[in-house]
Design a protein around this motif. Structure first.
Motif, short mmCIF file in Angstrom:
data_model
loop_
_atom_site.label_atom_id
_atom_site.label_comp_id
_atom_site.label_asym_id
_atom_site.label_seq_id
_atom_site.Cartn_x
_atom_site.Cartn_y
_atom_site.Cartn_z
N ALA A 85 0.88 -1.18 0.00
CA ALA A 85 0.00 0.00 0.00
C ALA A 85 0.91 1.22 0.00
N GLN A 86 1.64 1.38 -1.11
CA GLN A 86 2.72 2.35 -1.17
C GLN A 86 2.59 3.33 -2.34
N VAL A 87 1.57 3.15 -3.17
CA VAL A 87 1.30 4.11 -4.25
C VAL A 87 -0.20 4.36 -4.28
N TYR A 88 -0.59 5.49 -4.84
CA TYR A 88 -2.02 5.78 -4.95
C TYR A 88 -2.70 4.77 -5.86
N PRO A 92 -11.23 7.83 -9.82
CA PRO A 92 -12.48 7.58 -10.54
C PRO A 92 -12.39 8.02 -12.00
N MET A 93 -13.25 7.47 -12.82
CA MET A 93 -13.38 7.92 -14.20
C MET A 93 -13.95 9.34 -14.20
N VAL A 94 -13.31 10.22 -14.95
CA VAL A 94 -13.72 11.63 -14.98
C VAL A 94 -13.78 12.11 -16.43
N PRO A 95 -14.48 13.21 -16.69
CA PRO A 95 -14.53 13.76 -18.05
C PRO A 95 -13.13 14.09 -18.56
N GLU A 96 -12.97 14.03 -19.86
CA GLU A 96 -11.69 14.33 -20.47
C GLU A 96 -11.33 15.80 -20.26
N TYR A 111 -2.73 14.68 -12.12
CA TYR A 111 -3.61 13.87 -12.95
C TYR A 111 -3.06 12.44 -12.98
N TYR A 112 -3.97 11.46 -12.99
CA TYR A 112 -3.54 10.10 -12.67
C TYR A 112 -4.34 9.08 -13.47
N GLU A 152 -6.12 14.40 -6.30
CA GLU A 152 -6.08 15.36 -7.41
C GLU A 152 -5.27 16.60 -7.07
N ALA A 153 -5.47 17.15 -5.88
CA ALA A 153 -4.76 18.36 -5.48
C ALA A 153 -3.54 18.00 -4.64
N VAL A 154 -2.45 18.72 -4.87
CA VAL A 154 -1.26 18.53 -4.04
C VAL A 154 -1.60 18.77 -2.57
N SER A 155 -2.51 19.71 -2.33
CA SER A 155 -2.87 20.06 -0.95
C SER A 155 -3.65 18.97 -0.23
N TYR A 156 -4.06 17.91 -0.93
CA TYR A 156 -4.79 16.82 -0.27
C TYR A 156 -3.86 15.85 0.47
#
Length: 534
Positions: A85-88, A92-96, A111-112, A152-156
């Motif tokens: 459990a060492q990488v994200y 979820p599927m998101v709009p392009e 972005y991932y 998604e955000a660095v701040s998360y």
């Protein structure tokens, strides 16, 4: 020649030593051995996490449930051995996305890899002692039910908040948009559980926390959920879900308006989506294998068509009140849940980022230029707005009135009144008004307070996004401490900064987070009425 060669060798060696030393923070030595990776047994098997530079223990990409498309989340099957459990995990599927966001510098994104199998969470803690009983803080990301992820955000990043407050921090992915909130229940028993699937994912995550968080040093009886924007509405929705009883004890909502749709509206959106795909009740099972982009496009089309039929705007996906998974009223347990909700000074429509992009710095406006801008937005009411604003915010500049957001503050206060009147639990209100000293001054925009709540100013991308000054670091200490205190005890006050409950009778009582944070009545109803007239 030999002397010159010897000098070169000495200089190269010295340079190499200097480079090696440069990799360590000042005052810190470079370890000679790596840290031992933490291993925890959870329901299903064992997980191996990692140790961050400050000693925080992290477990990322932890699977909390599995689900088929349009199926309810199910427990994770057991596994053999130790799972890393060492990488994200996948998001979820998101709009392009086809362009860089206009706020990218001040709100850096990541972005991932996307997947329909997105039921993963991330966890940070300071101890693995099952008797530690640390407060647990679970963050639900925003994105208006349409976009976003837990990373998604660095701040998360949750490590700094965990370290600062000695708490367990968790961020959660779940199904969103057409995969999480398309209601197909009108097509019979095979699809009766499709209502609010994204919320059911969150319930599954909270259940996983109840079963396993003690192994990470957390207290399952002291869980606080908090979410921003769409995540705020998901938090509010959980307060209306009977299945959430016993899964959390406190809640915080950032910057949103709770506006669920009806079961009838949700059913109609589902029916229009199926029609757009050329399917019928007899061929509906094909929807489980249709390409995601095709499915999403049909769903977006259906939102528009349903909006025309009902004469309203379905601006995006949403939860729906079916009075089974989601009630119109508060279930009994929610009436005793303490709750914080607030907004930021400029939110989305009125922030000054667009002007900055045009090379316009509001802090250089003359008095005459300020009056011109205020007249541009408020017309003949400009003087009244200016007077009311400076009376409420004497620490702000008159031109800041141009950017004051009223779209979310009024509905937030209304929601707090409703929540307070539903039971005996206290509710609290805040306004984040701190101006980041970067690019000439950036007023608080939608999402910006999360940098300070997560105590992440020291992250490289965030330091440059905020300016990284003494006041910036002070702001994160004050705001993060308030959230931590609330998570620990239900009272967000701290030494030197009392935060009283919101008064539903007068609709007053706001903690204003700023360079010099203060608790004030902040009765801005008159100001909002004048501004709304324009």
């Amino acid at each position: 020649m030999k002397k010159l060669l010897m000098l070169c060798v000495i200089l190269v060696a010295a340079g190499s030593f200097a480079f090696a030393k440069g990799n360590a923070e000042p005052g810190k030595s470079i370890p000679t051995t790596p840290p031992e990776m933490p291993i925890v047994k959870v329901s299903g098997g064992q997980l191996k996490g990692f140790v961050e530079g400050d000693g925080t223990l992290a477990f990322t990409g932890v699977r909390y449930a599995v689900a088929e498309r349009f199926g309810k989340p199910q427990p994770v099957p057991a596994w053999q051995g130790i799972k890393p459990a060492q990488v994200y995990g996948p998001i979820p599927m998101v709009p392009e996305q086809t362009a860089v966001g206009y706020d990218e510098f001040v709100w850096p994104h990541r972005y991932y890899i996307q997947s329909e199998d997105c039921q993963y969470l991330n966890l940070w803690t300071q101890t693995l002692s099952s008797s530690a009983k640390k407060p647990v803080m679970i963050f639900i990301h925003g994105g208006s039910f349409n976009n976003g992820s837990a990373m998604e955000a660095v701040s998360y990043e949750g490590g700094n908040l965990s370290k600062f407050g000695d708490v367990v921090v968790i961020t959660v992915n779940h199904r969103i948009n057409v995969l999480g909130y398309l209601d197909l229940s009108s097509f019979g028993d095979a699809y009766k559980d499709t209502t609010n699937l994204g919320q059911l994912d969150l319930i599954a995550a909270l259940q996983w926390v109840q079963e396993n968080v003690a192994q990470f040093g957390g207290d399952p009886n002291n869980v606080t959920i908090f979410g921003q924007s769409g995540g705020c509405r998901k938090v509010q929705s959980l307060l209306h879900m009977p299945a959430a009883e016993g899964l959390f004890s406190k809640a915080i909502g950032h910057s949103s308006i709770y506006n669920p749709i009806t079961q009838e509206q949700a059913n109609r959106i589902g029916q229009l989506t199926v029609q757009k795909l050329g399917l019928t009740a007899a061929t509906l099972d094909q929807i489980k294998t249709i390409d995601y982009r095709t499915l999403l496009a049909a769903g977006v089309y259906a939102l528009g068509e349903a909006g025309k039929e009902y004469g309203i705007s379905f601006s995006g996906w949403n939860v729906s009140i079916d009075n089974v998974t989601l009630l119109a009223t508060y279930p009994e347990f929610a009436k005793s849940i303490p709750f914080i909700q607030g907004t930021v000074f400029s939110e989305a429509a009125n922030n000054n980022l667009n002007l900055i992009a045009q090379g316009i710095n509001k802090n250089t406006w003359t008095a005459a230029e300020t009056d011109q801008y205020l007249a541009k937005r408020f017309g003949s009411d400009a003087a009244a707005v200016k007077a009311a604003f400076t009376g409420l915010f004497p620490e702000k500049k008159p031109q800041d009135a141009f950017f004051y957001d009223i779209g979310r503050r009024g509905p937030t206060l209304d929601y707090l009144v409703e929540k307070a009147q539903s039971g005996s639990a206290p509710v609290y209100n805040y306004l984040f008004a701190f101006e980041a000293p970067v690019n000439g001054g950036v007023l608080p925009f939608h999402c910006s307070e999360l940098t300070y709540v997560f105590h992440n100013v020291n992250l490289r991308e965030v330091t440059r996004a905020t300016g990284g000054t003494v006041d910036v670091y002070k702001m994160q200490d004050v705001m993060a401490q308030a959230w931590i205190n609330f998570a620990r005890t239900g009272n967000p006050s701290q030494p030197g900064l009392e935060w009283k409950p919101f008064d539903p009778a007068t609709k007053t009582g706001t903690l204003v987070f700023d360079t010099n944070s203060r608790f004030a009545p902040l009765d801005d109803q008159n100001l909002r009425q004048i501004m709304a007239a324009r």
